[in-house]
Design a protein around this motif. Structure first.
Motif, PDB file in Angstrom:
ATOM      1  N   LEU A  86       0.829  -1.205   0.000  1.00 59.89           N
ATOM      2  CA  LEU A  86       0.000   0.000   0.000  1.00 59.89           C
ATOM      3  C   LEU A  86       0.864   1.255   0.000  1.00 59.89           C
ATOM      4  O   LEU A  86       0.628   2.193  -0.781  1.00 59.89           O
ATOM      5  CB  LEU A  86      -0.928  -0.010   1.217  1.00 59.89           C
ATOM      6  N   PHE A  87       1.885   1.276   0.848  1.00 55.56           N
ATOM      7  CA  PHE A  87       2.716   2.476   0.931  1.00 55.56           C
ATOM      8  C   PHE A  87       3.651   2.603  -0.265  1.00 55.56           C
ATOM      9  O   PHE A  87       4.045   3.728  -0.623  1.00 55.56           O
ATOM     10  CB  PHE A  87       3.488   2.504   2.258  1.00 55.56           C
ATOM     11  N   ILE A  88       4.015   1.496  -0.885  1.00 57.60           N
ATOM     12  CA  ILE A  88       4.782   1.595  -2.130  1.00 57.60           C
ATOM     13  C   ILE A  88       3.937   2.293  -3.196  1.00 57.60           C
ATOM     14  O   ILE A  88       4.412   3.180  -3.913  1.00 57.60           O
ATOM     15  CB  ILE A  88       5.217   0.194  -2.612  1.00 57.60           C
ATOM     16  N   LEU A  89       2.669   1.920  -3.289  1.00 56.06           N
ATOM     17  CA  LEU A  89       1.765   2.563  -4.248  1.00 56.06           C
ATOM     18  C   LEU A  89       1.592   4.048  -3.929  1.00 56.06           C
ATOM     19  O   LEU A  89       1.552   4.894  -4.828  1.00 56.06           O
ATOM     20  CB  LEU A  89       0.408   1.860  -4.250  1.00 56.06           C
ATOM     21  N   ILE A  90       1.496   4.376  -2.630  1.00 54.77           N
ATOM     22  CA  ILE A  90       1.345   5.780  -2.233  1.00 54.77           C
ATOM     23  C   ILE A  90       2.603   6.570  -2.593  1.00 54.77           C
ATOM     24  O   ILE A  90       2.527   7.711  -3.075  1.00 54.77           O
ATOM     25  CB  ILE A  90       1.042   5.890  -0.725  1.00 54.77           C
ATOM     26  N   LEU A  91       3.784   5.963  -2.373  1.00 55.27           N
ATOM     27  CA  LEU A  91       5.032   6.643  -2.723  1.00 55.27           C
ATOM     28  C   LEU A  91       5.137   6.862  -4.221  1.00 55.27           C
ATOM     29  O   LEU A  91       5.654   7.896  -4.674  1.00 55.27           O
ATOM     30  CB  LEU A  91       6.232   5.813  -2.229  1.00 55.27           C
ATOM     31  N   ILE A  92       4.658   5.905  -4.998  1.00 58.14           N
ATOM     32  CA  ILE A  92       4.665   6.072  -6.448  1.00 58.14           C
ATOM     33  C   ILE A  92       3.761   7.232  -6.863  1.00 58.14           C
ATOM     34  O   ILE A  92       4.090   8.023  -7.758  1.00 58.14           O
ATOM     35  CB  ILE A  92       4.205   4.771  -7.146  1.00 58.14           C
ATOM     36  N   ALA A  93       2.636   7.359  -6.173  1.00 57.05           N
ATOM     37  CA  ALA A  93       1.660   8.399  -6.530  1.00 57.05           C
ATOM     38  C   ALA A  93       2.029   9.779  -6.000  1.00 57.05           C
ATOM     39  O   ALA A  93       1.575  10.796  -6.550  1.00 57.05           O
ATOM     40  CB  ALA A  93       0.282   8.000  -5.997  1.00 57.05           C
ATOM     41  N   THR A  94       2.841   9.839  -4.964  1.00 57.29           N
ATOM     42  CA  THR A  94       3.133  11.109  -4.291  1.00 57.29           C
ATOM     43  C   THR A  94       3.640  12.211  -5.228  1.00 57.29           C
ATOM     44  O   THR A  94       3.162  13.353  -5.158  1.00 57.29           O
ATOM     45  CB  THR A  94       4.126  10.890  -3.135  1.00 57.29           C
ATOM     46  N   PRO A  95       4.603  11.947  -6.142  1.00 60.37           N
ATOM     47  CA  PRO A  95       5.066  13.027  -7.026  1.00 60.37           C
ATOM     48  C   PRO A  95       3.972  13.592  -7.928  1.00 60.37           C
ATOM     49  O   PRO A  95       4.089  14.730  -8.408  1.00 60.37           O
ATOM     50  CB  PRO A  95       6.167  12.343  -7.864  1.00 60.37           C
TER      51      PRO A  95
END
Length: 425
Positions: A86-95
């Motif tokens: 979940l947090f990997i996906l969030i990190l990908i989306a953050t930028p």
């Protein structure tokens, strides 16, 4: 069921809980001191200033603690990989969906409610590493298992560097302390320390010619001492050439960093290079801490604090407020609390009955130790300014909540250790 809950409560390590709340509330008082204005004093409970806002965050932290402690301990282990993904996906989306501040996209959220995914991803990475490494067949001396652990560790690091947030990315490397406990070969640590020392030497010596002269001087000394065998001279020559090449490569890498990061590295080796410019933060930080003396100037009496000489004094440089107003004595008390907490966590990690809890515990220790050491070293000029908060102490919701969840999941696992299957090795 009631008896089971009572047993768990009796097994909670209350020393850790007490130290946690002591650090949180000492930090809260210092956050108020950092924003205190003697000309227009406000209540520390005022929601319009940082201390009032931080008190709300402390209240939310208490709610998070209660939720963690009433949850089933197996919840964290069973969902660890899902939390990580979940947090990997969030990190990908953050930028793409995050808010840009000073050229960095670090936070996401709605309106005024924002969080920094990089802070919570540390927790997710710790859980994932514990889950993958808990298997009885997992062996940190085997290349395949090493690659699995490194993959879990370096994926969030790469994504965080894209934001870019070098300080947060560096924290993940602290988990090599956990790898060491789990059997990662010692020779790699010796090699790593050597590269770090050489890198610092390369950065500290302004002219690589001096490094070459030093290597030649050592060769001459070896020859004069009778070490004339050609094998040794050739070997040392190759090592010397490698050192010089590595030194130039470090200079090249640093030259490609953003200007503000280059300045921070320059200030580390020469704090007086620009005391009114790039060296301002560190110079004023050391003045604030040093001016506190033995007992400090007194609460709310810090002049460096009152007149805002140190930027970000309520966040990354919160230790300056403590040093100025409570002096060496107050600083020693807070450092003592952190050291006691870390020692207690090591004791807790070593008494776990399965590998998941132990590995997770050492991840917690590694992250807290790194933040504690680097933040204080940063404020006294022993490390470049990289924007790393002091755990439980610095102002901010993301860091406080992430550290709280990180710590109390381990407290929960420890309190439930009698119910866990013995999978320790």
């Amino acid at each position: 069921m009631r008896g089971s809950t009572d047993v768990q409560i009796s097994r909670v390590d209350w020393l850790v809980v007490v130290i946690y709340f002591a650090l949180v509330f000492i930090g809260w008082f210092n956050i108020y001191a950092a924003v205190y204005d003697s000309q227009a004093p406000q209540s520390m409970f005022d929601m319009s200033i940082n201390s009032g806002q931080q008190l709300v965050r402390i209240g939310i932290s208490v709610v998070l603690i209660i939720l963690i402690m009433v949850a089933d301990y197996r919840f964290f282990e069973n969902l660890s990989l899902y939390i990580y993904m979940l947090f990997i996906l969030i990190l990908i989306a953050t930028p793409f969906i995050g808010k840009e501040v000073n050229g960095q996209v670090l936070s996401i959220g709605i309106g005024s409610l924002r969080i920094q995914p990089g802070e919570f991803a540390k927790l997710a990475t710790a859980l994932a590493l514990a889950k993958v490494m808990e298997r009885p067949t997992f062996d940190m001396t085997k290349t395949n298992d090493q690659l699995k652990a490194f993959g879990i560790l370096f994926l969030p690091v790469a994504l965080i560097l894209l934001q870019p947030d070098t300080g947060t990315a560096m924290v993940y490397f602290s988990m090599f302390l956990m790898f060491y406990r789990e059997g990662f070969p010692q020779k790699y640590y010796i090699l790593g320390i050597g590269f770090i020392a050489l890198s610092l030497l390369s950065l500290g010596i302004e002219n690589n010619l001096y490094l070459a002269i030093g290597i030649i001087a050592i060769m001459v000394i070896l020859i004069l001492m009778g070490k004339k065998t050609w094998q040794r001279i050739v070997a040392f020559s190759l090592i010397g050439l490698g050192m010089i090449a590595y030194s130039y490569s470090i200079d090249f890498v640093v030259s490609k960093l953003p200007e503000h990061q280059q300045n921070r590295i320059m200030v580390l080796f020469n704090p007086n290079i620009d005391p009114l410019g790039v060296g301002w933060n560190v110079t004023q930080s050391k003045i604030a801490i040093g001016s506190g003396g033995l007992m400090g100037k007194g609460y709310l009496e810090g002049t460096q604090t009152k007149f805002d000489f140190v930027p970000e004094q309520h966040t990354d440089f919160i230790f300056c407020t403590l040093g100025e107003e409570f002096g060496w004595t107050g600083s020693l008390v807070v450092i003592g609390l952190f050291v006691t907490l870390l020692i207690r966590l090591v004791i807790m990690a070593e008494r776990q009955k399965n590998r998941f809890s132990r590995i997770y515990g050492y991840c917690v220790i590694s992250i807290l130790l790194f933040h504690f050491m680097i933040n204080i070293a940063m404020t006294i000029g022993l490390f470049p300014v990289v924007g790393i908060p002091l755990p439980f102490f610095s102002y901010g919701g993301s860091s406080l909540w992430a550290f709280t969840i990180l710590l109390f999941i381990f407290v929960k696992l420890d309190s439930s250790r009698s119910q866990q299957l013995g999978r320790i090795s």
